[in-house]
Design a protein around this motif. Structure first.
Motif, PDB file in Angstrom:
ATOM      1  N   ASP A  99       0.814  -1.226   0.000  1.00 59.97           N
ATOM      2  CA  ASP A  99       0.000   0.000   0.000  1.00 59.97           C
ATOM      3  C   ASP A  99       0.844   1.271   0.000  1.00 59.97           C
ATOM      4  O   ASP A  99       0.306   2.378  -0.047  1.00 59.97           O
ATOM      5  CB  ASP A  99      -0.976   0.005   1.175  1.00 59.97           C
ATOM      6  CG  ASP A  99      -0.280   0.005   2.531  1.00 59.97           C
ATOM      7  OD1 ASP A  99       0.966   0.031   2.552  1.00 59.97           O
ATOM      8  OD2 ASP A  99      -0.975  -0.021   3.562  1.00 59.97           O
TER       9      ASP A  99
ATOM     10  N   ARG B 195      -0.796   4.989   7.671  1.00 58.94           N
ATOM     11  CA  ARG B 195      -1.890   4.014   7.607  1.00 58.94           C
ATOM     12  C   ARG B 195      -2.865   4.238   8.771  1.00 58.94           C
ATOM     13  O   ARG B 195      -4.085   4.195   8.605  1.00 58.94           O
ATOM     14  CB  ARG B 195      -1.303   2.601   7.650  1.00 58.94           C
ATOM     15  CG  ARG B 195      -2.272   1.498   7.293  1.00 58.94           C
ATOM     16  CD  ARG B 195      -1.573   0.147   7.307  1.00 58.94           C
ATOM     17  NE  ARG B 195      -0.514   0.089   6.304  1.00 58.94           N
ATOM     18  CZ  ARG B 195       0.772  -0.087   6.602  1.00 58.94           C
ATOM     19  NH1 ARG B 195       1.157  -0.233   7.857  1.00 58.94           N
ATOM     20  NH2 ARG B 195       1.690  -0.129   5.648  1.00 58.94           N
TER      21      ARG B 195
ATOM     22  N   LEU C 175      -7.824   3.833  -1.411  1.00 60.12           N
ATOM     23  CA  LEU C 175      -6.860   2.993  -0.689  1.00 60.12           C
ATOM     24  C   LEU C 175      -7.558   2.148   0.377  1.00 60.12           C
ATOM     25  O   LEU C 175      -7.140   1.031   0.679  1.00 60.12           O
ATOM     26  CB  LEU C 175      -5.791   3.863  -0.018  1.00 60.12           C
ATOM     27  CG  LEU C 175      -4.749   4.538  -0.911  1.00 60.12           C
ATOM     28  CD1 LEU C 175      -3.777   5.341  -0.070  1.00 60.12           C
ATOM     29  CD2 LEU C 175      -3.982   3.518  -1.746  1.00 60.12           C
TER      30      LEU C 175
ATOM     31  N   ALA D  74      -5.649  -0.831  -0.917  1.00 51.65           N
ATOM     32  CA  ALA D  74      -4.883  -0.080  -1.921  1.00 51.65           C
ATOM     33  C   ALA D  74      -5.245  -0.460  -3.355  1.00 51.65           C
ATOM     34  O   ALA D  74      -4.652  -1.365  -3.937  1.00 51.65           O
ATOM     35  CB  ALA D  74      -3.378  -0.254  -1.704  1.00 51.65           C
TER      36      ALA D  74
ATOM     37  N   ASN E 234       0.165   2.969  -4.641  1.00 47.81           N
ATOM     38  CA  ASN E 234       0.444   4.217  -3.922  1.00 47.81           C
ATOM     39  C   ASN E 234       1.921   4.410  -3.637  1.00 47.81           C
ATOM     40  O   ASN E 234       2.403   5.543  -3.559  1.00 47.81           O
ATOM     41  CB  ASN E 234      -0.351   4.233  -2.615  1.00 47.81           C
ATOM     42  CG  ASN E 234      -0.110   5.489  -1.811  1.00 47.81           C
ATOM     43  OD1 ASN E 234      -0.375   6.588  -2.271  1.00 47.81           O
ATOM     44  ND2 ASN E 234       0.435   5.332  -0.616  1.00 47.81           N
TER      45      ASN E 234
END
Length: 750
Positions: free
Chosen positions: A45, A52, A140, A167, A171
């Motif tokens: 991701d 996150r 995402l 995701a 990214n």
């Protein structure tokens, strides 16, 4: 310990061993924690844990891209309290960066308020700003509630957080990443989503595609601040193949005409991560220190866009040459390093190629697809079970009503009832029937249930087929990527490529004529070393004013583009730009303020530098050599040592080489003539003996053409030429013969 204690005791052979082992194990734990939980992004991701957790906390706060904003202090507080037990300032800085469109190619946070700017100003305090997610962040997070990824306990075990995000786009490459861990670092530039999707689709179609093939789709980074990449294609290809390399990135500029031949340069895009205010400050410093003589001034006329004005010193300056100097001396050109060191599967740090990073993303998308499909399949099976129960209830509605009205434990009775043909209800079906509303007991409801059941069966069959076919899975992933391309591709305002490519134009050396307007001047230097430049070419015998007790020594015509060479008696040459000489209205300035000529050293000669010219240099001891003028140019105020002298010996003679013979005269009035070929040509040294002396030293030396004879001025100022020099011709380093009759009493040739 008592003497009677028989417990065996281990005595380490090296007392420092346990401490070393303890330090090693603890430092290893710290290093692993830094690498995995702080500095390196996950290849799947492209996020570090703090980013996150910020996005997940915003999702929990329901801050959708089309919803309301919340105070940044609330968001950072939730992140700190629930998932990230570190300082709220660090969390807010990380969140603010995700909102900066000059730092992040596709911002993940939509900020309201002052989130910093390209000048390098910091964001406002978190209590003053508000934020919500962007569409890119939602993409995402898409699939989190469908068991797309694994969860783990938060730091205190009270909540759950995702290990990685689903995701829907790569990214890691789209927004880039940078970080410093223990013993390793990462630095990944941003890229264009449209190009990344194209490369991913090609990799799906051709899994064994070569790295150079992927470069047809991803030619290089796409920085949010634009600019021009001038790195050769072969270097870019090697960087993406090995995961290490660098890119030369230049500002984008254009020439703006002002009329009447005047012009200025407008910089419209600056390199990535260069603070505009610091860039302008550094360029202003270059102007002040005259490191870029072609540049006169710099102005910042930026508003929402970048507009930095560079004014040339003269309209005759070549814009390409000026910008070449700016690229070499300022951050208008930077080198952005590439180090694709990422965590594979969130565990293993590895320096990956472009293909490996895209492969990790695609494999993750396949895992997400399979998990979401299985989750949907379980939901369908659960719903089908309930629907089957509803349909049985509608077919036996009277019996169901009777059981509910008459039985004390209707659930047990319904479970034991045979509804025809060995058909029994499950516990879940009984619960659903008992919880059914009376208004649902309509004929129309039964039709809707049957339609819903048929649709779910069809969807289930499709999911089972999908889970059993690799080809269908990759086809579904390709469709999802095409949807992402529609959202963020080049057809959208944010998806157009911002960074261009070009070949670098290098300016090796800038001619002095380009830097300065060429104008005639007359250079005047007094005996005491005061120098000035009179405008125009005045008569060399004009009456000039000097300070009391001073008089003229050097007066000659020059141009402002000339470079002047000054030889001190210490044997050092100093270079002075004629354009930097003080004006001629006053008495000038001491030359010692312009160059670092020691107080004990005298000026031997001052003259115009002749490219490719040669000089005869000699010391008072009678040693000398031929020096190329191009080799004695000094680049600094301290000059350049050319003629080595020691003790009482000083530099005495500096004459332009014209001819094929050398004539020297000593303080003993003896003259010697020899071929110039006997002298070595060198850039620095003591030289060789010119003439042998019993007493005294060298008085003067010159070069001439033997066929034209040797000339000098007699005491009356008349030029006299001696044609027959056979009496004085000899080998270098011999004593010579007494000077001819009429030779000047000061023992000089001029």
């Amino acid at each position: 310990m008592s003497d009677t204690d028989d417990t065996p005791q281990e005595t380490p052979s090296n007392p420092t061993e346990p401490l070393r082992r303890a330090l090693g194990s603890r430092y290893l734990q710290y290093a692993l924690s830094t690498i995995m939980h702080r500095a390196l992004p996950d290849a799947r991701d492209g996020l570090k844990p703090v980013h996150r957790r910020i996005l997940f906390a915003m999702r929990e706060l329901r801050l959708a891209s089309n919803g309301r904003f919340r105070k940044s202090s609330k968001i950072s507080g939730d992140v700190m309290g629930n998932y990230h037990p570190h300082g709220d300032a660090a969390i807010y800085d990380a969140m603010a960066r995700l909102a900066q469109d000059f730092n992040v190619r596709y911002p993940l946070v939509d900020g309201q308020g002052n989130f910093g700017n390209i000048d390098g100003d910091n964001p406002a305090a978190s209590r003053y700003t508000e934020a919500r997610m962007t569409m890119a962040a939602e993409v995402l997070l898409e699939g989190l509630n469908e068991d797309a990824v694994d969860y783990r306990d938060n730091y205190d075990g009270t909540l759950q957080e995702p290990i990685v995000l689903p995701a829907a786009f790569p990214n890691l490459l789209a927004n880039g990443s940078s970080g410093i861990a223990v013993g390793m670092a990462t630095n990944i530039p941003p890229h264009n989503i449209d190009e990344l999707v194209a490369a991913s689709l090609h990799l799906i179609k051709t899994p064994d595609a070569r790295d150079e093939t992927l470069l047809k789709y991803v030619p290089g980074p796409d920085f949010p601040t634009g600019g021009i990449i001038v790195e050769p294609k072969e270097n870019i290809a090697k960087a993406y193949e090995t995961g290490r390399g660098s890119f030369r990135l230049r500002a984008k500029w254009e020439v703006e005409e002002l009329g009447r031949g005047q012009w200025q340069i407008v910089v419209t895009e600056i390199p990535y991560q260069v603070a505009k205010s610091k860039l302008i400050e550094k360029i202003a410093e270059l102007i002040q220190t005259k490191k870029v003589p072609l540049l006169a001034d710099i102005r910042d006329e930026s508003a929402d866009d970048i507009r930095v004005i560079l004014e040339p010193r003269s309209k005759n300056v070549d814009p390409e040459v000026l910008m070449g100097m700016m690229f070499r001396n300022s951050d208008l050109e930077i080198r952005f390093s590439l180090n694709m060191n990422v965590l594979i599967d969130g565990v293993t740090p590895k320096v990956c190629s472009l293909k490996e990073v895209l492969r990790a993303f695609l494999d993750h998308r396949r895992d997400v697809l399979i998990r979401r499909s299985n989750h949907r399949l379980a939901q369908i099976d659960k719903r089908l079970e309930v629907l089957e129960g509803y349909i049985i209830a509608f077919l036996n509605l009277d019996r169901v009503i009777q059981i509910i009205r008459t039985e004390d434990d209707p659930k047990a009775v319904m479970l034991a009832e045979d509804w025809g043909g060995d058909v029994f209800l499950t516990e879940n079906q009984c619960e659903a029937i008992l919880n059914m509303r009376l208004r649902s007991l309509r004929k129309l409801e039964e039709m809707e249930l049957r339609n819903e059941r048929d649709a779910l069966r069809e969807e289930r069959a499709g999911l089972v087929e999908l889970l059993g076919s690799d080809e269908l899975q990759w086809g579904q992933i390709a469709d999802q990527l095409r949807d992402v391309r529609k959202q963020f591709g080049k057809g959208t305002a944010a998806g157009k490529r911002r960074t261009d490519f070009a070949e670098a134009t290098e300016i090796e050396e800038v001619p002095l004529e380009m830097m300065i307007d060429k104008e005639p001047i007359t250079v005047v230097c007094s005996k005491m070393g005061w120098v000035r430049a009179m405008k125009g070419h005045i008569a060399l015998d004009s009456a000039l004013k000097f300070k009391d007790g001073d008089e003229g020594r050097f007066v000659f015509h020059a141009e402002t583009t000339d470079r002047l060479l000054l030889l001190g008696s210490n044997g050092r040459f100093y270079t002075i730009t004629a354009a930097n000489l003080p004006g001629g209205r006053g008495m000038g300035e001491p030359v010692r303020l312009m160059v670092d000529l020691p107080n004990e050293a005298e000026i031997v000669d001052l003259f115009i530098h002749r490219p490719s010219g040669k000089l005869l240099l000699a010391s008072s001891a009678g040693d000398g050599f031929i020096a190329p003028e191009d080799e004695i140019i000094a680049q600094t105020r301290t000059g350049k040592q050319v003629l080595n002298v020691k003790g009482d010996v000083r530099a005495l003679v500096c004459k332009a080489v014209n001819g094929d013979h050398v004539a020297v005269v000593g303080e003993n009035r003896k003259v010697l003539v020899f071929s110039i070929e006997e002298l070595p040509e060198m850039a620095r040294g003591k030289g060789v003996r010119l003439q042998k002396y019993k007493d005294g030293g060298l008085s003067d030396a010159t070069t001439f053409t033997l066929a034209d004879g040797l000339s000098w001025k007699d005491p009356a100022g008349r030029t006299r030429t001696e044609g027959d020099l056979s009496e004085w011709i000899g080998k270098r380093a011999t004593a010579g013969r007494m000077a001819p009759r009429g030779f000047p009493r000061d023992n000089t040739f001029t």
